[in-house]
Design a protein around this motif. Sequence first.
Motif, PDB file in Angstrom:
ATOM      1  N   ALA A  98      -6.032   9.862 -12.182  1.00 17.24           N
ATOM      2  CA  ALA A  98      -4.593  10.099 -12.213  1.00 17.24           C
ATOM      3  C   ALA A  98      -4.104  10.379 -13.626  1.00 17.24           C
ATOM      4  O   ALA A  98      -2.946  10.666 -13.843  1.00 17.24           O
ATOM      5  N   PRO A 129      -6.639  12.221  -8.126  1.00 20.58           N
ATOM      6  CA  PRO A 129      -6.855  11.069  -7.232  1.00 20.58           C
ATOM      7  C   PRO A 129      -7.577  11.444  -5.937  1.00 20.58           C
ATOM      8  O   PRO A 129      -8.346  10.648  -5.418  1.00 20.58           O
ATOM      9  N   LEU A 179      -6.874   2.936  -5.587  1.00 22.95           N
ATOM     10  CA  LEU A 179      -6.077   2.243  -6.586  1.00 22.95           C
ATOM     11  C   LEU A 179      -4.728   1.846  -5.997  1.00 22.95           C
ATOM     12  O   LEU A 179      -3.958   2.697  -5.574  1.00 22.95           O
ATOM     13  N   LYS A 225       7.335   0.481  -5.551  1.00 22.96           N
ATOM     14  CA  LYS A 225       8.472   1.324  -5.182  1.00 22.96           C
ATOM     15  C   LYS A 225       8.359   2.704  -5.784  1.00 22.96           C
ATOM     16  O   LYS A 225       8.681   3.703  -5.154  1.00 22.96           O
ATOM     17  N   LYS A 226       7.913   2.769  -7.030  1.00 27.35           N
ATOM     18  CA  LYS A 226       7.840   4.069  -7.690  1.00 27.35           C
ATOM     19  C   LYS A 226       6.537   4.785  -7.391  1.00 27.35           C
ATOM     20  O   LYS A 226       6.501   6.000  -7.272  1.00 27.35           O
ATOM     21  N   GLN A 227       5.420   4.029  -7.325  1.00 21.86           N
ATOM     22  CA  GLN A 227       4.126   4.683  -7.233  1.00 21.86           C
ATOM     23  C   GLN A 227       3.418   4.471  -5.905  1.00 21.86           C
ATOM     24  O   GLN A 227       2.486   5.178  -5.586  1.00 21.86           O
ATOM     25  N   GLY A 228       3.869   3.465  -5.165  1.00 17.19           N
ATOM     26  CA  GLY A 228       3.085   3.096  -3.996  1.00 17.19           C
ATOM     27  C   GLY A 228       3.602   3.666  -2.685  1.00 17.19           C
ATOM     28  O   GLY A 228       2.827   4.093  -1.840  1.00 17.19           O
ATOM     29  N   LEU A 229       4.922   3.701  -2.533  1.00 13.39           N
ATOM     30  CA  LEU A 229       5.466   4.013  -1.220  1.00 13.39           C
ATOM     31  C   LEU A 229       6.428   5.182  -1.271  1.00 13.39           C
ATOM     32  O   LEU A 229       7.100   5.400  -2.269  1.00 13.39           O
ATOM     33  N   VAL A 230       6.492   5.911  -0.156  1.00 10.75           N
ATOM     34  CA  VAL A 230       7.594   6.831   0.045  1.00 10.75           C
ATOM     35  C   VAL A 230       8.599   6.007   0.850  1.00 10.75           C
ATOM     36  O   VAL A 230       8.475   5.875   2.061  1.00 10.75           O
ATOM     37  N   LYS A 257      -2.631   1.049   3.295  1.00 14.23           N
ATOM     38  CA  LYS A 257      -2.847   2.470   3.036  1.00 14.23           C
ATOM     39  C   LYS A 257      -4.183   2.689   2.335  1.00 14.23           C
ATOM     40  O   LYS A 257      -4.936   3.593   2.670  1.00 14.23           O
TER      41      LYS A 257
END
Lengths: 336, 499
Positions: free
Chosen positions: B305, B325, B335, B341-346, B411
Amino acid sequence: MSENKKKSVLVNNPVVNMFRGNIGIVMVLILMCIIISFATDKFLTGTNIISVLRQISINTFIALGMTLVIILGHIDLSVGAIVAMSGTLTVGFIVNQGLPIWLAIVLGLLIGTATGFISGFVVSTFKVPAFIITMAMMNIASGIAYVYSGGQSTRITNEFFINIGTGYLFKVIPLPVVYMVILIAIFAFLLNKTKFGTYVYAIGGNREAARLSGVPIKKVEIIVFTLSGFLSAFAGLVLCSRMYSGQPSVGSGYELDAIAACVLGGTSMSGGKGRISGTVFGAIVIGIISNGLNLIGVSSYWQLIIKGLIIACAVLLDVQKGKLSGLKKKFVKKNA
Amino acid sequence: MGQTVLEMIGIKKSFSGIYALAGIDFSLEQGEVHALLGENGAGKSTLIKVLGGIYQPDEGTIKIQGKEVKINGVPAARENGIGIIHQEIVLVPYLTVAQNLFLGREIKTSIGTIDFKEQNRRAEEMIASLGVGIKADSVVETLTIAQQQMVEIVKAVSFNANIIVMDEPTSSLSNEEVEQLFQIIENLQKKQVSIIYISHRMEELFRISDRVTIIRDGKYVGTRKTSETNPNELVAMMVGRDLESFYARDYCDMEKAEVAMSVKGLTCDGTFEDVSFDVHKGEILGFSGLVGAGRSEIMESIFGARPYTKGEVYLKGEKVHFKNPMQAIKAGVALVPEDRKKQGLVLGNSVAFNMTLSSLRFYMNGIAISEKKRKAVIDEFSQKLRLKAASPDIEAGSLSGGNQQKVVLGKWLATKPEVLILDEPTRGVDVNAKFEIYTTINELAKQGIAIIMISSELPEIINMCDNVCVVRAGKLVGKLKKDELTQEEIMKYAAGGVE
């Protein structure tokens, strides 16, 4: 038991879901239909409905691509100019260059598609805002149409070519409506059932999360803009055929109609949210506004004002809908 | 020292039922530098925000010069002589230093235009009085970060602040710039200004502070005169808490374990350098260190990434270099990022959408996604992780922090990883969910997945890991085995200052 079953059938029924998900715009649509049909009895006739569908087909083609672009969090301003460029060139290739019709059509579509590809490539590679780059492409495409044609419209009388936009299926359904239905089905499938569609939502919803989840952002962005270019070129082809001519001046403002259809249909301008069914309803609403006003006999100048007001109201209604459900939740929580 | 200028007594502040501050006492004397020390999440920033008027305390009193005051907003804090230097610079980059200093209170000429000459003159005066070497008419953008910070300090002083809070002021400064900053702090002290100094760096605290107050878990632990304490005592006060009993861990037999991934001399100029480690099948390898030490960056580089300049990564003996990735995921590396909130989920999309986003390739039927296969996976992991969601169709953003984290975990587990990198897996998660996440991590390790766990929570590192790497300023400064793991030992390496 049977009650439950009935309920679950209702919940899972895609048609029911489609209306439920677009409740705001569907309400506006029904309200408009009622008002117009009281004002004129020419509105709810078979021929008029078919004619409305034919009128909205061009905007729908473009709006389908625009929906993907906007869900992705971008915007494509070049669509109207691509309509003009592809149409003008295709007709010109046939009439002036004497190319075989199929070749001219393929070339016309290809050029429009390539324009979309370039926008997508630049946006995803150099991180230029799509607003800027597609505005540049709009000027270039429009310029190409004028330079090639010298500003003149080119008449075409070839029967096969004319048939593309003016023909009928089973002598009732106009061909553009047939294309429209097919394209809606394809794009709804693409967006809802494929990896590609899921990635479009993911990128628009949270770009960083999408990147870390292994979504090929660049590839998806390029494909989306390319599709938008292709659909615009196709719209250009159908439009020329219906007008019996290639005109460099058509298509201006089409981008705004397409964006309006998306927004009316609930597509979020900040990306991540939107659906094909919503856009289709949006396009229908826009189509019915002009059709209804024409039937009632409102002058085209007034039509602009009314159209603007209706779009503003519909979007306001949609925003309020979100707020209302939020309020309701709060209220329920309080009571519980 | 002189009289007490600020007193905070029994400050409590809770967010949705959880105490961020559970009764903090703090006092500040005139002209002193008082360091505030605590682990991440101990409540330092919350306390500062209460002082700065950004948060209102639920309970407790604040006295300034002996008078009880209510600080109900940023202007009120300013009126009470409190100036806060935040970690992020909040100056307008395209205006001059003088324009920034007088922003919102410009000096006018008789005809109502801005009197730039007078502004510059006054600004020069203000700057000179603190012994700072910056020109008043230079554009802020052209200054270094350190100089910008100094402008912020000048600005705070210009509002007659006699209490200045500095939140990790040296985190982005070079050694030389730190010296300049200390010089300014000394000048401020001479002017009888009191300073609250927040930093993790032991050596700094011992150089410039008069007293140190330690807080932990939102509670006051104690105050020490800097001259009468030592780093070890402070570290013990900072971390000393009961070992919680909910860590489930069946340790891995390191002698028999095969190497799953091996990293050699990984370097990314300016971020981290020469990082080498092995992680074995079934091992949990902890990465400890302070926030900003470069732990996340190292992992993002391995995962493709973020680029790296030198070094090699071997996966089961084969050399790999992931460009993005997607390649890493296909090779069996996952990873779980730090910021869900910012990097993990929509957040606006459903639980089902998020849980299957990285593993869609497993559910394809031709070009269409098979809902059946997808649903099977969602059910499997919802059950395994004890996910509490009304339905897989609800928005991920509507779940609690713990359940959101389970979705992210699900996920990544759905990608069938062999190496699982967890970046702060239990940050912002309630105790119950924490326990469930630990149990899951242990299960995964038992199945032979190699796990790398970055964590700033020392108890978690100590009780879950087979081995621990400590990172400081982009370098691996220590490798500890599980029987060497104590909080003091890790903090010694992480904070430096004690060797």
